[in-house]
Design an enzyme around this catalytic site. Structure first.
Site, PDB file in Angstrom:
ATOM      1  N   GLY A  44      55.830  28.223  65.959  1.00 15.68           N
ATOM      2  CA  GLY A  44      57.108  28.368  67.090  1.00 15.68           C
ATOM      3  C   GLY A  44      56.439  29.305  68.046  1.00 15.68           C
TER       4      GLY A  44
ATOM      5  N   VAL B  73      64.907  22.246  70.586  1.00 16.60           N
ATOM      6  CA  VAL B  73      63.712  22.868  71.483  1.00 16.60           C
ATOM      7  C   VAL B  73      64.035  22.565  72.967  1.00 16.60           C
ATOM      8  CG1 VAL B  73      61.487  23.290  71.920  1.00 16.60           C
ATOM      9  CG2 VAL B  73      62.238  22.845  69.546  1.00 16.60           C
TER      10      VAL B  73
ATOM     11  N   LYS C 138      49.160  22.161  61.267  1.00 17.24           N
ATOM     12  CA  LYS C 138      49.090  23.386  61.921  1.00 17.24           C
ATOM     13  C   LYS C 138      47.642  24.130  61.692  1.00 17.24           C
ATOM     14  CE  LYS C 138      54.164  24.154  62.076  1.00 17.24           C
ATOM     15  NZ  LYS C 138      55.216  24.611  61.463  1.00 17.24           N
TER      16      LYS C 138
ATOM     17  N   GLY D 129      63.023  27.507  65.632  1.00 17.04           N
ATOM     18  CA  GLY D 129      64.373  27.546  66.141  1.00 17.04           C
ATOM     19  C   GLY D 129      63.986  27.354  67.598  1.00 17.04           C
TER      20      GLY D 129
ATOM     21  N   GLY E 123      70.775  24.118  55.813  1.00 16.77           N
ATOM     22  CA  GLY E 123      70.393  23.544  57.176  1.00 16.77           C
ATOM     23  C   GLY E 123      69.002  24.279  57.221  1.00 16.77           C
TER      24      GLY E 123
ATOM     25  N   GLU F 204      51.412  25.804  72.579  1.00 15.14           N
ATOM     26  CA  GLU F 204      51.470  27.038  71.939  1.00 15.14           C
ATOM     27  C   GLU F 204      52.768  26.827  70.881  1.00 15.14           C
ATOM     28  OE1 GLU F 204      49.842  30.510  72.370  1.00 15.14           O
ATOM     29  OE2 GLU F 204      50.748  30.241  70.554  1.00 15.14           O
TER      30      GLU F 204
HETATM   31  N1  HSE Z   1      59.406  22.564  59.705  1.00 19.19           N
HETATM   32  C1  HSE Z   1      58.809  23.631  60.380  1.00 19.19           C
HETATM   33  C2  HSE Z   1      58.918  24.859  59.424  1.00 19.19           C
HETATM   34  C3  HSE Z   1      59.307  24.177  61.657  1.00 19.19           C
HETATM   35  O1  HSE Z   1      59.654  24.652  58.383  1.00 19.19           O
HETATM   36  O2  HSE Z   1      58.128  25.723  59.698  1.00 19.19           O
HETATM   37  C4  HSE Z   1      58.782  23.507  62.757  1.00 19.19           C
HETATM   38  O3  HSE Z   1      57.336  23.576  62.914  1.00 19.19           O
END
Ligand code: HSE
Length: 444
Positions: free
Chosen positions: A131, A13, A202, A306, A184, A126
């Protein structure tokens, strides 16, 4: 006058963030006024793909958050420590903070926002939820007048990817997880994602903004996808559902004893009707459905992780702060007022109390359950009686065939209090005719 930005962390990031900051062409003109003052990294020896003179890099992260020249600190190192301490130090030194760190905010939001309000600085996040999808700012501003009823999201891309592949390929969790790790899409230690912890952080943050109160993370029910099997995905499909890891925060009727609104806040695999807007959100994508009065339903969809998408959220937060500072500084009449600008109440945290979160046994929802039983007369009748005795009304009950010489029976209930449903399951286990209950899932 330029705004000096200190960046903590140059991983995925951080690198995405630098790429935007160093390439302002055809983006908002204010971006040109952001200057990268210093970048904090773990090692100076690692080759870097960003085009910055070597003297901009330091391994002394504390020197960035305490430097009087820095206006905004971007924290993208992740993890709890030293991220939490660096954020608090930055605040104590009068810096505005932009962070992508959901784990720190969900656990230490109380401490961080209390400190930020006292210091008169912003902490914007944010990027911490979903993301690149704008959802924090809409909750704070564009949807601010709504009385929010529910926030329902697919906020973890890793689990959405795994569930999507299980559905498409008919594979079991363990094999698809291993393949996702190889490709990955899943971390070597997948716990935070597959056990629902990341989604729990979240939804705690989203609930706090949607319902204007702090959320005790311990009270958020977090259940992951390890127990979801290929068999359940197939049954769900036949019954008109897809299985998704949902993060749900909902306002309940009435208020708690202290007069605060009561919420349910939970993360668990859920049977979602194929006609529901979240059902078609596949692969690594995220989406958040917000229901409020008078907006009705509004859904945000996009890339939940991402480098580029997350950096888009990070730098936009920095830009928001720069815009406010620019207007304030230009209007200020003295150095003193320039230094202590009042906080915009729509961007700063405006609540101190904790929301009341109802226990899961009081949740009212539909359930899906799969039973393996001996194939003998009267089993379905006995199941029905156990459910009926606990006030559980069945929407459908199907026996589809044999699995390992046991009869497989799948039940979907009408809305029922979770506590009653669990009591009925205990009665069924005690009855003896049922060999096992391989899965119990909630239905949206
Ligand atoms: N590990 C999280 C996901 C990404 O798989 O959505 C970052 O918040």
């Amino acid at each position: 006058m330029a705004f000096q930005v200190g960046l903590l962390g140059l991983g995925t990031v951080g690198t995405g963030t630098m790429q935007i900051l160093l390439d302002p062409d055809q983006r908002h003109p204010l971006l040109r006024e952001l200057e990268v003052y210093r970048v904090g990294v773990r090692s100076l020896d690692k080759p870097r793909s960003v085009d910055l003179p070597p003297e901009k890099f330091t391994t002394d992260l504390e020197s960035i958050v305490t430097d009087p020249a820095v206006d905004v600190v971007i924290e993208v190192i992740g993890g709890l420590e030293p991220a939490r301490s660096l954020i608090l130090q930055a605040i104590a030194h009068g810096k505005h903070v932009v962070t992508a760190n959901k784990a720190v905010i969900a656990r230490y939001g109380d401490e961080i926002f209390t400190a930020a309000n006292a210091a008169g600085v912003y902490v914007l996040l944010e990027a911490a939820v979903a993301g690149g999808i704008p959802v924090i700012e809409p909750l704070k501003q564009s949807l601010g007048v709504n009385r929010i009823q529910a926030v329902t999201g697919i906020v973890n891309g890793t689990t959405n990817y795994i569930l999507t592949r299980m559905q498409r390929e008919g594979g079991d969790f363990a094999e698809i997880l291993a393949d996702a790790q190889r490709l990955g899409y899943a971390e070597a230690d997948p716990t935070a994602d597959v056990d629902g912890l990341d989604a729990g952080d979240k939804i705690a943050i989203l609930a706090s903004l949607a319902f204007n109160g702090r959320i005790n993370l311990e009270k958020v029910h977090r259940e992951g996808i390890r127990s979801v099997s290929a068999a359940d995905i197939t049954y769900a499909e036949r019954l008109g559902f897809v299985i998704k890891l949902l993060a749900i925060a909902r306002r309940l009727e009435g208020v708690a004893a202290d007069g605060q609104p009561q919420l349910e806040v939970r993360v668990h695999p859920t049977l979602v009707p194929t006609t529901h807007p979240l059902a078609s959100v596949s692969d690594v994508y995220n989406a958040i459905l917000i229901e409020g009065d008078p907006i009705g339903q509004v859904m945000f969809f996009g890339p939940g992780a991402g480098a580029g998408p997350t950096a888009s959220a990070v730098v936009s937060d920095v830009l928001n702060i720069a815009a406010i500072l620019k207007v304030g500084r230009e209007a200020a009449t003295s150095d003193e007022t320039r230094k202590h600008l009042p906080l915009d109440p729509l961007l700063a945290c405006s609540h101190q109390h904790y929301c009341a979160i109802a226990p899961m046994e009081d949740l009212v929802t539909r359930f899906y359950a799969r039973f393996l039983t001996h194939d003998q007369p009267g089993v379905i009748g006995k199941l029905g009686t156990c459910f009926g005795d606990r006030g559980v009304s069945l929407e459908s009950i199907v026996q589809t065939g044999l699995r390992d010489s046991l009869a497989e029976i799948v039940v979907v209930t009408h809305d029922v209090r979770e506590g009653n449903f669990r009591q009925a399951l205990d009665d069924i286990r005690a009855m003896g005719a049922v060999e096992s209950i391989p899965s119990v899932l909630r239905v949206l």
